[in-house]
Design an enzyme around this catalytic site. Structure first.
Site, short mmCIF file in Angstrom:
data_model
loop_
_atom_site.label_atom_id
_atom_site.label_comp_id
_atom_site.label_asym_id
_atom_site.label_seq_id
_atom_site.Cartn_x
_atom_site.Cartn_y
_atom_site.Cartn_z
N LEU A 15 39.48 48.20 29.35
CA LEU A 15 39.61 47.15 30.35
C LEU A 15 40.75 47.56 31.27
O LEU A 15 41.74 48.14 30.82
CB LEU A 15 39.93 45.80 29.69
N ASP A 16 40.63 47.24 32.55
CA ASP A 16 41.68 47.59 33.50
C ASP A 16 43.00 46.95 33.11
O ASP A 16 43.05 45.93 32.40
CB ASP A 16 41.30 47.13 34.91
N TYR A 17 44.06 47.52 33.60
CA TYR A 17 45.43 47.05 33.32
C TYR A 17 45.58 45.56 33.62
O TYR A 17 46.21 44.82 32.85
CB TYR A 17 46.39 47.88 34.18
N ASP A 18 44.99 45.10 34.73
CA ASP A 18 45.15 43.70 35.12
C ASP A 18 43.96 42.83 34.73
O ASP A 18 43.83 41.69 35.18
CB ASP A 18 45.40 43.59 36.63
N THR A 19 43.08 43.36 33.87
CA THR A 19 41.94 42.59 33.36
C THR A 19 42.23 42.16 31.93
O THR A 19 42.79 42.92 31.15
CB THR A 19 40.65 43.43 33.40
#
Length: 253
Positions: free
Chosen positions: A102-106
């Site tokens: 998952l993305d850093y900000d997800t």
């Protein structure tokens, strides 16, 4: 005899893709010799395989953990820049790794395990594993934009996404909450899909992976072990997907 990358998977070192990267980069030694050949095979009973000078052993106990990843956390075993990783939320003796990313900000659902075969099937695009996300986007989607997302939208670079399910949860004057179900896992795919139809994603949360959900780990940072029943349900789900697509299920049932 098994392939070296499969052995690394079974040791819980990393997914198959990352294991192959480790081999290419010369991080793995077999009987004291650096091995960079993809097809190289080892005998777990006879060969000594090392990573960074430490001997690796095949995990006897398979571990399956669901984590509700908070925002601003790296989906990796470690981070060279010193940022917090998903591993810091789980303290067990077994060596495990995150399945996919998952993305850093997800935020949202992610599975961690030392079961390399299962990890491979969950992340391989051929199996079409369902992943459901909830996105808060700027503005409101028009009917034509929803249709484009459902039928597949062309991303920057020319790639066209597979068909998706789209459901509007709530709208306001300046933003909307939208549920999206996809069967692929391209880098930053959901964000890129919305960008392709003219909308910026403000927040993104993964709600489910196949039959796995956030039930019981609703708070960011919470985690729990899968029950034997849940593991069997997941395996049957993968088997059904493989059968539908005429693929090997890739699992020892």
């Amino acid at each position: 005899m098994i392939r070296l990358q499969k052995f690394l998977q079974e040791c819980g070192v990393a997914s198959r893709r990352k294991s192959e990267k480790m081999i290419r980069e010369g991080m793995i030694k077999v009987n004291g010799e650096i091995i960079q050949e993809m097809g190289y095979k080892v005998d777990p009973q006879k060969n000594i395989v090392e990573l960074n000078g430490k001997e690796l052993k095949v995990n006897q106990r398979k571990v399956y953990i669901l984590l509700n990843k908070p925002r601003y956390v790296i989906t990796s075993v470690k981070d060279e820049r010193g940022r917090k990783t998903v591993m810091e939320f789980i303290k067990i003796k077994e060596r495990i790794f995150p399945v996919g990313r998952l993305d850093y900000d997800t935020e949202g659902l992610i599975l961690l395990t030392n079961d390399g075969e299962l990890a491979h099937t969950l992340t391989h695009p051929s199996y079409g594993i369902d992943k459901v996300y909830e996105a808060e986007i700027e503005g409101q989607l028009s009917e034509s934009e929803i249709k484009r997302l459902k039928e597949g939208v062309e991303l920057k670079g020319g790639y066209k996404t597979a068909k998706a399910s789209v459901r509007i949860i709530k709208t306001s004057e300046n933003s909307s909450r939208v549920e999206v179900k996809i069967t692929e896992g391209k880098k930053r795919q959901v964000k890129r899909m919305f960008k392709a139809v003219g909308h910026t994603v403000k927040t993104l949360k993964r709600q489910s992976i196949g039959p796995l959900t956030l039930k019981g780990i609703e708070h960011p940072g919470a985690h729990r072990f899968l029950s034997e029943k849940e593991i069997n349900v997941l395996r049957m789900y993968i088997k059904k997907k493989a059968s539908f697509r005429s693929l090997p299920n890739g699992l020892s049932m």
